[in-house]
Scaffold this motif. Structure first.
Motif, PDB file in Angstrom:
ATOM      1  N   MET A 131       9.141  -1.952 -14.315  1.00 25.06           N
ATOM      2  CA  MET A 131      10.088  -2.919 -13.811  1.00 25.06           C
ATOM      3  C   MET A 131      11.284  -2.985 -14.734  1.00 25.06           C
ATOM      4  O   MET A 131      11.152  -3.326 -15.888  1.00 25.06           O
ATOM      5  N   GLU A 132      12.435  -2.707 -14.220  1.00 28.65           N
ATOM      6  CA  GLU A 132      13.649  -2.812 -15.032  1.00 28.65           C
ATOM      7  C   GLU A 132      14.417  -4.043 -14.630  1.00 28.65           C
ATOM      8  O   GLU A 132      14.542  -4.359 -13.458  1.00 28.65           O
ATOM      9  N   HIS A 133      14.892  -4.727 -15.619  1.00 32.63           N
ATOM     10  CA  HIS A 133      15.689  -5.922 -15.389  1.00 32.63           C
ATOM     11  C   HIS A 133      16.925  -5.812 -16.252  1.00 32.63           C
ATOM     12  O   HIS A 133      16.939  -5.155 -17.281  1.00 32.63           O
ATOM     13  N   GLY A 134      17.966  -6.505 -15.856  1.00 37.58           N
ATOM     14  CA  GLY A 134      19.241  -6.406 -16.538  1.00 37.58           C
ATOM     15  C   GLY A 134      19.201  -6.883 -17.982  1.00 37.58           C
ATOM     16  O   GLY A 134      18.366  -7.699 -18.377  1.00 37.58           O
TER      17      GLY A 134
ATOM     18  N   ASP B  58      -6.214  -5.870 -13.718  1.00 38.77           N
ATOM     19  CA  ASP B  58      -5.727  -5.265 -12.470  1.00 38.77           C
ATOM     20  C   ASP B  58      -4.219  -5.008 -12.452  1.00 38.77           C
ATOM     21  O   ASP B  58      -3.660  -4.749 -11.397  1.00 38.77           O
ATOM     22  N   ALA B  59      -3.547  -5.109 -13.619  1.00 36.26           N
ATOM     23  CA  ALA B  59      -2.105  -4.882 -13.630  1.00 36.26           C
ATOM     24  C   ALA B  59      -1.670  -3.947 -14.753  1.00 36.26           C
ATOM     25  O   ALA B  59      -0.496  -3.639 -14.864  1.00 36.26           O
ATOM     26  N   GLY B  60      -2.587  -3.516 -15.585  1.00 35.05           N
ATOM     27  CA  GLY B  60      -2.237  -2.583 -16.640  1.00 35.05           C
ATOM     28  C   GLY B  60      -1.821  -3.252 -17.933  1.00 35.05           C
ATOM     29  O   GLY B  60      -2.186  -4.391 -18.215  1.00 35.05           O
ATOM     30  N   GLU B  61      -1.043  -2.526 -18.701  1.00 37.78           N
ATOM     31  CA  GLU B  61      -0.624  -2.989 -20.019  1.00 37.78           C
ATOM     32  C   GLU B  61       0.894  -3.098 -20.087  1.00 37.78           C
ATOM     33  O   GLU B  61       1.603  -2.297 -19.487  1.00 37.78           O
TER      34      GLU B  61
ATOM     35  N   LEU C 262       4.555 -10.644 -20.656  1.00 42.94           N
ATOM     36  CA  LEU C 262       4.248 -11.080 -19.296  1.00 42.94           C
ATOM     37  C   LEU C 262       5.472 -10.994 -18.383  1.00 42.94           C
ATOM     38  O   LEU C 262       5.339 -10.780 -17.181  1.00 42.94           O
ATOM     39  N   LEU C 263       6.667 -11.161 -18.978  1.00 42.89           N
ATOM     40  CA  LEU C 263       7.898 -11.011 -18.184  1.00 42.89           C
ATOM     41  C   LEU C 263       8.089  -9.579 -17.699  1.00 42.89           C
ATOM     42  O   LEU C 263       8.803  -9.344 -16.721  1.00 42.89           O
ATOM     43  N   LEU C 264       7.472  -8.633 -18.374  1.00 40.27           N
ATOM     44  CA  LEU C 264       7.588  -7.222 -17.991  1.00 40.27           C
ATOM     45  C   LEU C 264       6.429  -6.769 -17.117  1.00 40.27           C
ATOM     46  O   LEU C 264       6.251  -5.583 -16.889  1.00 40.27           O
ATOM     47  N   SER C 265       5.660  -7.734 -16.635  1.00 39.68           N
ATOM     48  CA  SER C 265       4.489  -7.409 -15.821  1.00 39.68           C
ATOM     49  C   SER C 265       4.663  -7.971 -14.410  1.00 39.68           C
ATOM     50  O   SER C 265       5.709  -8.525 -14.071  1.00 39.68           O
ATOM     51  N   ALA C 266       3.607  -7.863 -13.635  1.00 42.69           N
ATOM     52  CA  ALA C 266       3.611  -8.405 -12.277  1.00 42.69           C
ATOM     53  C   ALA C 266       3.643  -9.931 -12.291  1.00 42.69           C
ATOM     54  O   ALA C 266       3.888 -10.559 -11.259  1.00 42.69           O
TER      55      ALA C 266
END
Length: 160
Positions: free
Chosen positions: A1-4, A78-81, A105-109
């Motif tokens: 997930m890329e965010h600005g 269930d979402a990885g690392e 956590l902000l870089l996760s689902a």
């Protein structure tokens, strides 16, 4: 997930400006916390602080400041690392560690949940504190004025 970059700066700033107690309370209430492994730190060190005259002039070295950094690996079921990093001003290992956890956590689902349950409430509280501090500062402002003499030269009566 890329965010600005701007969004990343915003969330890092909010986490760094929050108190360790605020982050600890939010983490204690977090449902299904992931397994956390420290990859680096938390460790304190020094950074060189630079300033600018008037905010726009040439840079100069202002001095050193203590910062604490931490990097964590969050293993989310269930979402990885994901890896999160945080820097906070001062020597505050628990604060840096918790900020790094929320950064991961902000870089996760779980990003949307972190934004709504952590970042936005903290940001709102910080805005209120800043506005209260500004209002207090404004209430103590004193308007100074100078009185100039009507005549610019020495009094003629002083010569006698």
């Amino acid at each position: 997930m890329e965010h600005g970059v701007d969004e990343r700066r915003r969330t890092a700033r909010v986490l760094a400006l929050a108190s360790a107690e605020e982050l600890a309370g939010l983490w204690a209430a977090w449902p299904d916390p992931p397994e956390i492994e420290y990859l680096r730190g938390p460790e304190a060190g020094l950074v060189m602080v630079q300033g600018r005259m008037g905010g726009t002039g040439d840079r100069f070295h202002l001095g050193e400041a203590t910062v604490t950094r931490a990097t964590v690996l969050a293993r989310i079921a269930d979402a990885g690392e994901t890896v999160g990093t945080a820097y906070v001003l001062g020597s505050h290992p628990e604060h840096a560690g918790l900020a790094a956890v929320f950064d991961a956590l902000l870089l996760s689902a779980q990003r949307d949940r972190v934004l709504s349950d952590v970042i936005e409430p903290l940001e709102s509280a910080q805005r209120e504190r800043d506005e209260h501090a500004r209002a207090q500062a404004r209430s103590t402002v004193v308007d100074f004025f100078t009185v100039s003499r009507e005549n610019s030269g020495p009094d003629e009566d002083d010569d006698e």
